[in-house]
Scaffold this active site. Structure first.
Site, PDB file in Angstrom:
ATOM      1  CB  THR A  38       8.707  -0.490   6.916  1.00 43.17           C
ATOM      2  OG1 THR A  38       8.390   0.889   6.810  1.00 43.17           O
ATOM      3  CG2 THR A  38       8.407  -1.175   5.592  1.00 43.17           C
ATOM      4  CE  LYS A  39       5.204  -3.129   2.625  1.00 41.96           C
ATOM      5  NZ  LYS A  39       4.870  -2.150   1.583  1.00 41.96           N
ATOM      6  CG  ASP A  40       4.239  -3.313  12.353  1.00 39.66           C
ATOM      7  OD1 ASP A  40       3.828  -4.264  11.662  1.00 39.66           O
ATOM      8  OD2 ASP A  40       4.848  -3.467  13.428  1.00 39.66           O
ATOM      9  CB  THR A  50       1.325  -5.460   3.793  1.00 37.95           C
ATOM     10  OG1 THR A  50       2.385  -4.695   3.232  1.00 37.95           O
ATOM     11  CG2 THR A  50       0.113  -4.564   4.009  1.00 37.95           C
TER      12      THR A  50
END
Length: 345
Positions: free
Chosen positions: A47-49, A79
């Protein structure tokens, strides 16, 4: 008429629009309907994209980031990988201060992506000069033309998920979502998605998953930082020993704490039941759902969306390694699931 080649210009165009997948076997004895937002489908497998691309492009738009600049960040691994990936495409140098709790797999991935990595001790206070927060600040002060992302205290962390994750979940559930369950680390994912969803329907219940050894649940209940809550734990990217301003505590209805051991086993169970090879925090989120259902949180009409933040490949030296599980004391007579390998000679 000649057809055009159907290709993306670069890997960054694949960020977002991750699938919502119904959970069937692992939830068969639970009341309600359960759906996983599987963020491992992002190109950087987490999800850090979303925040890496959003924050960097906002910095470019505002003229803060210029060609040849250096991006600095603190990270438990995901991240950092996303920032390194975006930096490669956009032409920035990347320096990462990483917690020693991060798996060897994650650290190797960061080096492979061309980042310079500083591994900092995990179990020191946030204001200790050796902590990854302080190391990142020091590097930022020393390196001219550097930008410190600072995801724990960056409102854009929330905005990224308000603009993307929340709307995607609302559309994918046709507005029928009743509960959002997500792990809380920096708090950007849960806060941003929750902010958008509650604007659409304030009755949606938002539940954060926290770790034993973290201060978040106690702070949410009392609005007092209690250092006595802090002790070492193994889950990466979940919980905190400080209060991130990227967490909007007012929009989270409650927190549920989970243990290292139960979360590890539940991650492995997801692989065996749903064919979803996901990370440690995904196991924690699913474990939280099991506990919440036992506590009567859900009923047959509940439509629960759980965010699975990353891919299991980042934890091959940890929860998916039988030797590591054994060393942590996570295998006993009831939970032993060590797979014997037979070599044919």
């Amino acid at each position: 008429m000649k057809e055009e080649i159907k290709a993306h210009n670069n890997v960054l165009e694949l960020i977002g629009n991750t699938p919502l997948i119904k959970l069937n076997k692992i939830t068969q004895n639970l009341k309600g309907n359960y759906f996983a937002k599987v963020e491992a489908f992002n190109p950087g497998h987490s999800t850090k994209d979303r925040i890496a691309l959003y924050i960097i492009e906002e910095a470019e738009r505002k003229g803060i980031l210029k060609p040849g600049d250096t991006i600095i960040e603190t990270t438990s691994g995901n991240t950092g990988f996303s920032i390194a990936m975006v930096s490669i495409i956009k032409g920035y140098e990347c320096i990462l201060a990483v917690s020693s709790k991060s798996s060897a797999d994650k650290i190797d991935m960061l080096k492979t992506m061309g980042a310079k990595v500083y591994v900092c001790p995990a179990h020191v206070s946030a204001d200790d000069p050796r902590s990854y927060y302080e190391v990142a600040k020091k590097l930022h002060n020393e390196i001219k033309g550097s930008v410190y992302i600072n995801q724990y205290f960056n409102e854009l962390n929330i905005d990224a998920h308000y603009q993307t994750t929340g709307p995607e979940i609302w559309e994918q559930t046709a507005g029928k979502i009743t509960h959002l369950v997500a792990c809380s680390g920096t708090g950007g994912t849960i806060s941003g998605a929750a902010r958008f969803l509650k604007e659409q329907n304030p009755d949606i219940k938002v539940i954060g998953i926290d770790a034993y050894g973290s201060v978040l649940q106690k702070y949410h209940q009392t609005m007092v930082f209690d250092a006595n809550e802090i002790y070492p734990y193994r889950i990466e990217g979940l919980g905190k020993n400080l209060i991130p301003t990227a967490t909007d505590f007012t929009i989270i209805d409650k927190f549920e704490k989970v243990t290292d051991e139960a979360s590890a086993h539940t991650a492995r169970e997801l692989a065996k039941t749903e064919g979803l090879f996901v990370g440690y925090t995904s196991g924690a989120a699913m474990q939280g759902i099991k506990q919440l259902e036992e506590e009567g949180e859900f009923d047959e009409a509940s439509n629960v969306v759980v965010i699975f933040p990353d891919h299991g490949s980042r934890y091959m030296s940890k929860i998916y390694n039988d030797e590591w599980m054994q060393k942590q004391g996570f295998f006993d007579s009831e939970t032993a699931e060590i797979h014997q390998i037979e070599y044919i000679k």
